[in-house]
Design a protein around this motif. Structure first.
Motif, short mmCIF file in Angstrom:
data_model
loop_
_atom_site.label_atom_id
_atom_site.label_comp_id
_atom_site.label_asym_id
_atom_site.label_seq_id
_atom_site.Cartn_x
_atom_site.Cartn_y
_atom_site.Cartn_z
N ASN A 276 -45.32 -2.59 26.70
CA ASN A 276 -44.92 -1.84 27.88
C ASN A 276 -43.56 -2.30 28.40
OD1 ASN A 276 -47.01 -0.02 28.10
ND2 ASN A 276 -48.26 -1.39 29.33
N VAL A 277 -43.32 -3.59 28.38
CA VAL A 277 -42.02 -4.11 28.82
C VAL A 277 -40.94 -3.68 27.83
CG1 VAL A 277 -40.68 -6.22 29.15
CG2 VAL A 277 -42.97 -6.03 30.14
N ARG A 278 -41.25 -3.77 26.55
CA ARG A 278 -40.29 -3.41 25.50
C ARG A 278 -39.89 -1.93 25.58
NH1 ARG A 278 -36.47 -5.15 22.18
NH2 ARG A 278 -36.58 -4.26 20.12
N LEU A 279 -40.86 -1.07 25.89
CA LEU A 279 -40.58 0.36 25.97
C LEU A 279 -39.99 0.77 27.32
CD1 LEU A 279 -43.77 1.81 24.25
CD2 LEU A 279 -41.47 1.60 23.29
N GLY A 280 -39.86 -0.17 28.23
CA GLY A 280 -39.29 0.13 29.53
C GLY A 280 -40.28 0.75 30.50
N LEU A 281 -41.56 0.70 30.19
CA LEU A 281 -42.57 1.26 31.07
C LEU A 281 -42.96 0.31 32.19
CD1 LEU A 281 -44.83 2.84 28.31
CD2 LEU A 281 -43.13 3.98 29.74
N SER A 282 -42.51 -0.93 32.08
CA SER A 282 -42.82 -1.95 33.07
C SER A 282 -41.62 -2.88 33.17
CB SER A 282 -44.07 -2.73 32.65
OG SER A 282 -44.30 -3.79 33.52
N ASN A 283 -41.43 -3.45 34.34
CA ASN A 283 -40.32 -4.39 34.50
C ASN A 283 -40.83 -5.80 34.79
OD1 ASN A 283 -41.25 -3.98 37.05
ND2 ASN A 283 -39.26 -3.53 37.97
N LEU A 284 -41.99 -6.16 34.24
CA LEU A 284 -42.55 -7.49 34.44
C LEU A 284 -41.70 -8.53 33.71
CD1 LEU A 284 -46.34 -6.78 33.79
CD2 LEU A 284 -45.20 -7.02 35.98
N SER A 285 -41.56 -9.69 34.33
CA SER A 285 -40.83 -10.77 33.67
C SER A 285 -41.73 -11.39 32.59
CB SER A 285 -40.42 -11.84 34.68
OG SER A 285 -41.57 -12.47 35.21
N LEU A 286 -41.12 -12.13 31.69
CA LEU A 286 -41.87 -12.78 30.62
C LEU A 286 -42.95 -13.68 31.19
CD1 LEU A 286 -42.15 -13.55 27.57
CD2 LEU A 286 -40.55 -15.41 28.06
N GLU A 287 -42.62 -14.44 32.20
CA GLU A 287 -43.59 -15.35 32.80
C GLU A 287 -44.77 -14.60 33.39
OE1 GLU A 287 -40.36 -15.34 33.62
OE2 GLU A 287 -39.61 -17.19 32.71
N LEU A 288 -44.49 -13.47 33.99
CA LEU A 288 -45.56 -12.71 34.66
C LEU A 288 -46.51 -12.09 33.65
CD1 LEU A 288 -46.71 -11.90 37.34
CD2 LEU A 288 -45.23 -9.91 37.32
N TRP A 289 -46.00 -11.38 32.62
CA TRP A 289 -46.93 -10.73 31.69
C TRP A 289 -47.64 -11.75 30.80
CZ3 TRP A 289 -46.21 -10.94 26.46
CH2 TRP A 289 -44.92 -11.02 25.96
N LEU A 290 -47.00 -12.85 30.46
CA LEU A 290 -47.72 -13.89 29.72
C LEU A 290 -48.76 -14.58 30.61
CD1 LEU A 290 -45.12 -15.66 27.44
CD2 LEU A 290 -47.06 -14.27 26.76
N GLY A 291 -48.42 -14.76 31.88
CA GLY A 291 -49.37 -15.35 32.82
C GLY A 291 -50.58 -14.47 33.02
N VAL A 292 -50.38 -13.17 33.08
CA VAL A 292 -51.50 -12.23 33.21
C VAL A 292 -52.40 -12.34 31.98
CG1 VAL A 292 -52.10 -9.78 33.20
CG2 VAL A 292 -50.35 -10.63 34.76
N ALA A 293 -51.80 -12.40 30.80
CA ALA A 293 -52.59 -12.48 29.57
C ALA A 293 -53.37 -13.80 29.49
CB ALA A 293 -51.68 -12.32 28.35
N VAL A 294 -52.73 -14.90 29.85
CA VAL A 294 -53.42 -16.19 29.81
C VAL A 294 -54.53 -16.25 30.85
CG1 VAL A 294 -53.12 -18.67 30.23
CG2 VAL A 294 -51.48 -17.45 28.80
N MET A 295 -54.28 -15.72 32.04
CA MET A 295 -55.33 -15.70 33.06
C MET A 295 -56.50 -14.83 32.65
SD MET A 295 -54.54 -17.87 35.28
CE MET A 295 -55.72 -17.53 36.56
N ALA A 296 -56.24 -13.74 31.93
CA ALA A 296 -57.33 -12.91 31.40
C ALA A 296 -58.14 -13.71 30.40
CB ALA A 296 -56.77 -11.64 30.77
#
Length: 89
Positions: A46-66
């Motif tokens: 989603n970040v790569r396609l420009g559908l989201s503007n989450l930072s690297l820390e945020l989307w990796l943090g979401v994945a790790v917290m999941a």
């Protein structure tokens, strides 16, 4: 296409780890990896396609917290065994 590839990866992981109550370590590893391996590529795409503007820390943090949430649920479903001394009391 991404979700199909992830489904195949997770099915392979399921076959390799064979998580069950008899194998609590494999169950915990699988419970952590399943949400992590679903959310990290999904959010990254989603970040790569420009559908989201989450930072690297945020989307990796979401994945790790999941993943940690999946691990916590596995502990609730299959609690650790009590030590032998506690069972005798």
């Amino acid at each position: 296409m991404l979700m199909l590839a992830l489904g195949l990866v997770l099915d392979t992981l399921l076959l390799l780890l064979d998580p069950s109550p008899r194998r609590p370590v494999a169950l915990r590893v699988f419970s952590f990896l399943l949400p992590l391996l679903v959310w990290a590529p999904y959010l990254a795409l989603n970040v790569r396609l420009g559908l989201s503007n989450l930072s690297l820390e945020l989307w990796l943090g979401v994945a790790v917290m999941a993943g940690l949430g999946g691990l916590a649920l596995s502990v609730l479903v299959l609690p650790p065994a009590l030590p032998a001394e506690a069972e005798r009391s």
